[in-house]
Design an enzyme around this catalytic site. Structure first.
Site, PDB file in Angstrom:
ATOM      1  N   LYS A  53       3.858   6.719  -4.861  1.00  0.00           N
ATOM      2  CA  LYS A  53       3.982   5.967  -3.272  1.00  0.00           C
ATOM      3  C   LYS A  53       4.934   6.779  -2.514  1.00  0.00           C
ATOM      4  O   LYS A  53       4.776   7.052  -1.434  1.00  0.00           O
ATOM      5  CB  LYS A  53       4.528   4.471  -3.926  1.00  0.00           C
ATOM      6  CG  LYS A  53       3.514   3.493  -4.249  1.00  0.00           C
ATOM      7  CD  LYS A  53       4.432   2.234  -4.877  1.00  0.00           C
ATOM      8  CE  LYS A  53       3.200   1.647  -5.723  1.00  0.00           C
ATOM      9  NZ  LYS A  53       3.441   0.286  -6.365  1.00  0.00           N
ATOM     10  N   GLN A  97       8.728  -3.359  -6.994  1.00  0.00           N
ATOM     11  CA  GLN A  97       7.968  -2.831  -8.037  1.00  0.00           C
ATOM     12  C   GLN A  97       8.126  -3.647  -9.158  1.00  0.00           C
ATOM     13  O   GLN A  97       8.913  -4.151  -9.807  1.00  0.00           O
ATOM     14  CB  GLN A  97       8.308  -1.529  -8.629  1.00  0.00           C
ATOM     15  CG  GLN A  97       7.202  -0.738  -9.441  1.00  0.00           C
ATOM     16  CD  GLN A  97       6.092  -0.459  -8.830  1.00  0.00           C
ATOM     17  OE1 GLN A  97       5.820  -0.138  -7.580  1.00  0.00           O
ATOM     18  NE2 GLN A  97       5.104  -0.706  -9.559  1.00  0.00           N
ATOM     19  N   ASP A 120       3.186  -5.882   0.115  1.00  0.00           N
ATOM     20  CA  ASP A 120       2.547  -6.427  -1.234  1.00  0.00           C
ATOM     21  C   ASP A 120       1.657  -7.706  -0.701  1.00  0.00           C
ATOM     22  O   ASP A 120       0.967  -8.088  -1.540  1.00  0.00           O
ATOM     23  CB  ASP A 120       3.567  -6.542  -2.310  1.00  0.00           C
ATOM     24  CG  ASP A 120       3.267  -5.423  -3.500  1.00  0.00           C
ATOM     25  OD1 ASP A 120       2.269  -4.721  -3.362  1.00  0.00           O
ATOM     26  OD2 ASP A 120       4.014  -5.391  -4.324  1.00  0.00           O
TER      27      ASP A 120
END
Ligand SMILES: NC(=O)c1ccc[n+]([C@@H]2O[C@H](COP(=O)([O-])OP(=O)(O)OC[C@H]3O[C@@H](n4cnc5c(N)ncnc54)[C@H](OP(=O)(O)O)[C@@H]3O)[C@@H](O)[C@H]2O)c1
Length: 283
Positions: A53, A97, A120
């Site tokens: 990422k 994460q 997200d």
């Protein structure tokens, strides 16, 4: 023999578009969007995902920050870090994460992210908007990538039978909602579904998001179906999906491979979400 849905090629196109927009912002004297990733603990798979990422953000000209935190952190302290990032004007996108270590609630931690920075798409506000059919804010990355992959085959989603195997908040449920929003007739399967094959064989569009290598065998695929394999499983040192590729490719009209399918699309969508987040905060 199925056509291969090449996630790497599709993702490159999206990353190029994002990179062009970031260049445009910089030319106007504006700052590049910034993505912040919170990585708790030292799970090797998570470390790899986070590195990818970071690299992808740099390649499109965005800045990024990875906050590495020991797994001994208390939930309260993690929430405090998220709140500081919410308040930080330099940070446009925040990603926690997953998975988080035992003792920290993923649901509570992800709910703390400011909805305008929630790249997200996991906050109650953004998930609520998705259920309401409002796609103007931040949607989860993998489901968005899956929709792009389905559309790339030229299939019309409207009116089709879509079956999603898996009901997680991050993949199964949101992709089912995006398909429903596009007028598919959607069925969601899970670990308690009786006779999975009987359901999957009805699918014109089949999405497998389970985490069980090769669960979907070719004889569970309707001839001519579009098959998207989200599964990312490590078997004998190799990445394999939830679909048994060798048997499924002879039945499907189009199929996404693992690796090189959904994975690259997820990262491309994360970059696009970071750009959208920056725009939302600029309003
Ligand atoms: N490539 C990418 O970018 C990407 C992104 C996200 C996830 N993934 C991968 O996608 C897979 C799924 O991830 P996730 O986060 O959605 O997983 P998850 O939270 O573990 O959810 C798995 C789902 O599969 C269902 N399931 C388990 N066994 C089943 C069976 N035998 N038959 C039918 N359904 C079954 C579970 O049902 P219950 O709800 O009944 O337990 C659950 O809903 C994993 O391999 C993950 O690594 C890849």
């Amino acid at each position: 023999m199925a056509a291969i849905i090449d996630g790497r090629v599709l993702a490159k196109k999206i990353r190029d578009e994002v990179a062009a927009e970031v260049r445009g912002l910089k030319e106007k004297g504006m700052k590049a969007p910034k993505l912040a990733v919170i990585l708790v603990g030292d799970d090797p798979a998570s470390q790899g995902y986070v590195r990818n990422k970071e690299k992808a953000a740099a390649e499109v000209g965005m800045s990024s920050e990875v906050r590495r935190i020991p797994s001994s952190i208390k939930e309260k302290e993690l929430i405090e870090i998220i709140r500081q990032m919410n308040a930080d004007k330099e940070t446009n996108g925040i990603l926690v994460q997953l998975p988080l270590p035992k003792g920290i609630s993923e649901s509570r931690a992800t709910a703390e992210v400011s909805p305008e920075k929630d790249v997200d798409g996991l906050t109650p506000e953004n998930m609520g908007l998705l259920i309401r059919g409002d796609e103007t804010r931040l949607l989860p990355c993998t489901p968005q990538g899956i929709i792009e992959m389905i559309l790339s085959t030229g299939i019309e989603i409207k009116g089709k039978e879509a079956v999603v195997v898996g009901r997680s908040n991050i993949v199964g449920k949101p992709v089912a909602l995006l398909l429903l929003q596009r007028h598919a007739t959607v069925t969601i399967c899970h670990s308690r579904t009786r006779d999975l094959g009987e359901v999957t064989r009805r699918a014109d569009i089949l999405v497998a998001a389970v985490g069980n290598p090769g669960l979907i065998h070719g004889d569970m695929v309707k001839p001519g179906a579009v098959v998207i394999d989200v599964g990312t499983n490590r078997v004998e040192g190799k990445w394999v999906g939830d679909v048994d590729y060798e048997t499924a490719k002879d039945r499907a009209a189009a199929i996404s491979p693992v690796p090189g399918g959904v994975g690259p699309m997820t990262i491309a969508m994360l970059l696009r979400n970071t750009l959208i987040a920056a725009r939302l905060q600029d309003k």
